[in-house]
Scaffold this motif. Structure first.
Motif, PDB file in Angstrom:
ATOM      1  N   GLN A  28       0.376  -1.284   0.176  1.00  0.00           N
ATOM      2  CA  GLN A  28      -0.088  -0.140  -0.068  1.00  0.00           C
ATOM      3  C   GLN A  28       0.918   1.463   0.192  1.00  0.00           C
ATOM      4  O   GLN A  28       0.281   2.406   0.132  1.00  0.00           O
ATOM      5  CB  GLN A  28      -0.799   0.088   0.961  1.00  0.00           C
ATOM      6  CG  GLN A  28      -1.995  -1.247   1.205  1.00  0.00           C
ATOM      7  CD  GLN A  28      -2.556  -1.223   0.250  1.00  0.00           C
ATOM      8  OE1 GLN A  28      -3.208  -1.117  -0.332  1.00  0.00           O
ATOM      9  NE2 GLN A  28      -2.738  -2.721  -0.042  1.00  0.00           N
ATOM     10  N   GLY A  29       1.701   0.867   0.049  1.00  0.00           N
ATOM     11  CA  GLY A  29       2.988   2.389  -0.165  1.00  0.00           C
ATOM     12  C   GLY A  29       3.874   2.070   1.116  1.00  0.00           C
ATOM     13  O   GLY A  29       3.069   0.712   2.098  1.00  0.00           O
ATOM     14  N   ALA A  30       5.156   2.523   1.108  1.00  0.00           N
ATOM     15  CA  ALA A  30       5.987   2.231   2.473  1.00  0.00           C
ATOM     16  C   ALA A  30       5.430   2.960   3.538  1.00  0.00           C
ATOM     17  O   ALA A  30       5.356   1.919   4.706  1.00  0.00           O
ATOM     18  CB  ALA A  30       7.211   3.076   2.440  1.00  0.00           C
ATOM     19  N   ASN A  31       5.162   4.178   3.526  1.00  0.00           N
ATOM     20  CA  ASN A  31       4.596   4.132   4.838  1.00  0.00           C
ATOM     21  C   ASN A  31       3.185   3.644   5.726  1.00  0.00           C
ATOM     22  O   ASN A  31       3.128   3.189   6.662  1.00  0.00           O
ATOM     23  CB  ASN A  31       4.403   6.549   4.789  1.00  0.00           C
ATOM     24  CG  ASN A  31       4.147   6.753   5.796  1.00  0.00           C
ATOM     25  OD1 ASN A  31       4.251   6.940   7.282  1.00  0.00           O
ATOM     26  ND2 ASN A  31       2.782   7.657   5.988  1.00  0.00           N
ATOM     27  N   ALA A  32       2.231   3.465   4.761  1.00  0.00           N
ATOM     28  CA  ALA A  32       0.740   2.990   4.830  1.00  0.00           C
ATOM     29  C   ALA A  32       1.352   1.317   5.763  1.00  0.00           C
ATOM     30  O   ALA A  32       1.146   0.689   6.834  1.00  0.00           O
ATOM     31  CB  ALA A  32       0.138   2.467   3.949  1.00  0.00           C
ATOM     32  N   ASP A  33       1.928   0.830   5.270  1.00  0.00           N
ATOM     33  CA  ASP A  33       2.410  -0.499   5.287  1.00  0.00           C
ATOM     34  C   ASP A  33       2.928  -0.207   6.533  1.00  0.00           C
ATOM     35  O   ASP A  33       2.757  -1.975   7.114  1.00  0.00           O
ATOM     36  CB  ASP A  33       3.640  -1.460   4.098  1.00  0.00           C
ATOM     37  CG  ASP A  33       2.962  -1.403   2.480  1.00  0.00           C
ATOM     38  OD1 ASP A  33       1.239  -1.226   2.764  1.00  0.00           O
ATOM     39  OD2 ASP A  33       3.287  -2.381   2.159  1.00  0.00           O
ATOM     40  N   ALA A  34       4.733   0.547   6.519  1.00  0.00           N
ATOM     41  CA  ALA A  34       4.848   0.436   8.031  1.00  0.00           C
ATOM     42  C   ALA A  34       4.191   0.862   9.339  1.00  0.00           C
ATOM     43  O   ALA A  34       4.550   0.127  10.438  1.00  0.00           O
ATOM     44  CB  ALA A  34       6.027   1.489   8.049  1.00  0.00           C
ATOM     45  N   GLN A  35       2.788   1.461   8.964  1.00  0.00           N
ATOM     46  CA  GLN A  35       1.753   1.598  10.093  1.00  0.00           C
ATOM     47  C   GLN A  35       1.568   0.999  10.681  1.00  0.00           C
ATOM     48  O   GLN A  35       1.270   0.398  11.292  1.00  0.00           O
ATOM     49  CB  GLN A  35       1.220   3.215   9.826  1.00  0.00           C
ATOM     50  CG  GLN A  35       2.272   4.688  10.172  1.00  0.00           C
ATOM     51  CD  GLN A  35       1.268   6.389   9.411  1.00  0.00           C
ATOM     52  OE1 GLN A  35      -0.139   5.023   8.911  1.00  0.00           O
ATOM     53  NE2 GLN A  35       1.709   6.810   9.632  1.00  0.00           N
ATOM     54  N   PHE A  36       0.924   0.230   9.366  1.00  0.00           N
ATOM     55  CA  PHE A  36       0.282  -1.988   9.528  1.00  0.00           C
ATOM     56  C   PHE A  36       0.673  -2.427  11.069  1.00  0.00           C
ATOM     57  O   PHE A  36       0.467  -3.312  11.028  1.00  0.00           O
ATOM     58  CB  PHE A  36      -0.582  -1.371   8.016  1.00  0.00           C
ATOM     59  CG  PHE A  36      -1.694  -1.071   7.722  1.00  0.00           C
ATOM     60  CD1 PHE A  36      -2.935  -1.044   8.785  1.00  0.00           C
ATOM     61  CD2 PHE A  36      -2.001  -0.326   6.510  1.00  0.00           C
ATOM     62  CE1 PHE A  36      -4.542  -0.342   8.725  1.00  0.00           C
ATOM     63  CE2 PHE A  36      -2.615   0.401   6.980  1.00  0.00           C
ATOM     64  CZ  PHE A  36      -4.756   0.704   7.512  1.00  0.00           C
ATOM     65  N   ILE A  37       2.472  -2.582   9.765  1.00  0.00           N
ATOM     66  CA  ILE A  37       3.014  -3.358  10.387  1.00  0.00           C
ATOM     67  C   ILE A  37       3.035  -3.205  11.738  1.00  0.00           C
ATOM     68  O   ILE A  37       3.646  -4.037  12.744  1.00  0.00           O
ATOM     69  CB  ILE A  37       4.795  -2.944   9.641  1.00  0.00           C
ATOM     70  CG1 ILE A  37       4.012  -3.547   7.926  1.00  0.00           C
ATOM     71  CG2 ILE A  37       5.744  -4.288  10.673  1.00  0.00           C
ATOM     72  CD1 ILE A  37       5.265  -3.987   7.498  1.00  0.00           C
ATOM     73  N   GLN A  38       3.468  -2.268  11.968  1.00  0.00           N
ATOM     74  CA  GLN A  38       3.417  -1.352  13.629  1.00  0.00           C
ATOM     75  C   GLN A  38       2.791  -2.075  14.127  1.00  0.00           C
ATOM     76  O   GLN A  38       2.429  -2.398  15.448  1.00  0.00           O
ATOM     77  CB  GLN A  38       3.554  -0.243  13.341  1.00  0.00           C
ATOM     78  CG  GLN A  38       4.743   0.476  15.229  1.00  0.00           C
ATOM     79  CD  GLN A  38       4.558   1.884  15.452  1.00  0.00           C
ATOM     80  OE1 GLN A  38       3.889   2.815  14.449  1.00  0.00           O
ATOM     81  NE2 GLN A  38       5.907   2.288  16.256  1.00  0.00           N
ATOM     82  N   ALA A  39       1.122  -1.567  14.405  1.00  0.00           N
ATOM     83  CA  ALA A  39      -0.281  -1.652  14.993  1.00  0.00           C
ATOM     84  C   ALA A  39       0.092  -3.330  14.579  1.00  0.00           C
ATOM     85  O   ALA A  39      -0.109  -4.003  16.231  1.00  0.00           O
ATOM     86  CB  ALA A  39      -1.252  -1.613  14.367  1.00  0.00           C
ATOM     87  N   ALA A  40       0.387  -3.761  14.097  1.00  0.00           N
ATOM     88  CA  ALA A  40       0.324  -5.267  13.997  1.00  0.00           C
ATOM     89  C   ALA A  40       1.215  -6.329  15.504  1.00  0.00           C
ATOM     90  O   ALA A  40       0.812  -7.087  16.076  1.00  0.00           O
ATOM     91  CB  ALA A  40       1.023  -6.323  12.916  1.00  0.00           C
ATOM     92  N   LEU A  41       2.154  -5.342  14.812  1.00  0.00           N
ATOM     93  CA  LEU A  41       3.432  -5.870  16.086  1.00  0.00           C
ATOM     94  C   LEU A  41       2.675  -5.284  17.399  1.00  0.00           C
ATOM     95  O   LEU A  41       3.428  -6.234  19.062  1.00  0.00           O
ATOM     96  CB  LEU A  41       5.221  -5.239  15.925  1.00  0.00           C
ATOM     97  CG  LEU A  41       5.184  -5.779  14.372  1.00  0.00           C
ATOM     98  CD1 LEU A  41       6.382  -4.952  14.401  1.00  0.00           C
ATOM     99  CD2 LEU A  41       6.286  -6.896  14.895  1.00  0.00           C
ATOM    100  N   THR A  42       2.475  -3.935  17.583  1.00  0.00           N
ATOM    101  CA  THR A  42       2.167  -4.272  18.587  1.00  0.00           C
ATOM    102  C   THR A  42       0.659  -5.467  19.790  1.00  0.00           C
ATOM    103  O   THR A  42       1.172  -5.919  20.857  1.00  0.00           O
ATOM    104  CB  THR A  42       1.085  -3.195  19.210  1.00  0.00           C
ATOM    105  OG1 THR A  42       2.003  -1.873  18.805  1.00  0.00           O
ATOM    106  CG2 THR A  42       0.369  -2.833  20.536  1.00  0.00           C
ATOM    107  N   VAL A  43      -0.060  -5.575  19.017  1.00  0.00           N
ATOM    108  CA  VAL A  43      -1.177  -6.689  19.287  1.00  0.00           C
ATOM    109  C   VAL A  43      -0.337  -8.095  19.028  1.00  0.00           C
ATOM    110  O   VAL A  43      -0.307  -8.561  19.947  1.00  0.00           O
ATOM    111  CB  VAL A  43      -2.350  -7.202  17.676  1.00  0.00           C
ATOM    112  CG1 VAL A  43      -3.445  -8.230  18.787  1.00  0.00           C
ATOM    113  CG2 VAL A  43      -2.378  -5.779  17.968  1.00  0.00           C
TER     114      VAL A  43
END
Length: 78
Positions: A28-43
């Motif tokens: 989805q783009g580097a910024n969007a993917d990074a934010q989603f990966i960080q959110a997934a890492l939190t959970v």
């Protein structure tokens, strides 16, 4: 993929509660993917669950490097 990180985290928890491994759709783009990966890492850290990210060959080498740099930036802010 859900439209925001809160939705992603809720969906992640539902998948884990069913005993499945969450699979994120990247590209989805580097910024969007990074934010989603960080959110997934939190959970993932909370639930001790693993997850998969499928980029479906959507990034060039340069774009993938940009994603890695975004992730490094986000992680270093924690």
């Amino acid at each position: 993929m859900p439209s925001d990180t809160t939705e992603l985290q809720a969906a992640f928890r539902r998948v884990v509660q069913k005993g499945n491994v969450p699979k994120l759709k990247g590209g989805q783009g580097a910024n969007a993917d990074a934010q989603f990966i960080q959110a997934a890492l939190t959970v993932s850290n909370e639930t001790k669950a693993q997850f998969v990210v499928d980029f479906n060959a959507s990034y060039t080498t340069e774009q993938f490097d940009e994603l890695i740099q975004q992730l490094i930036k986000l992680i270093s802010q924690e």
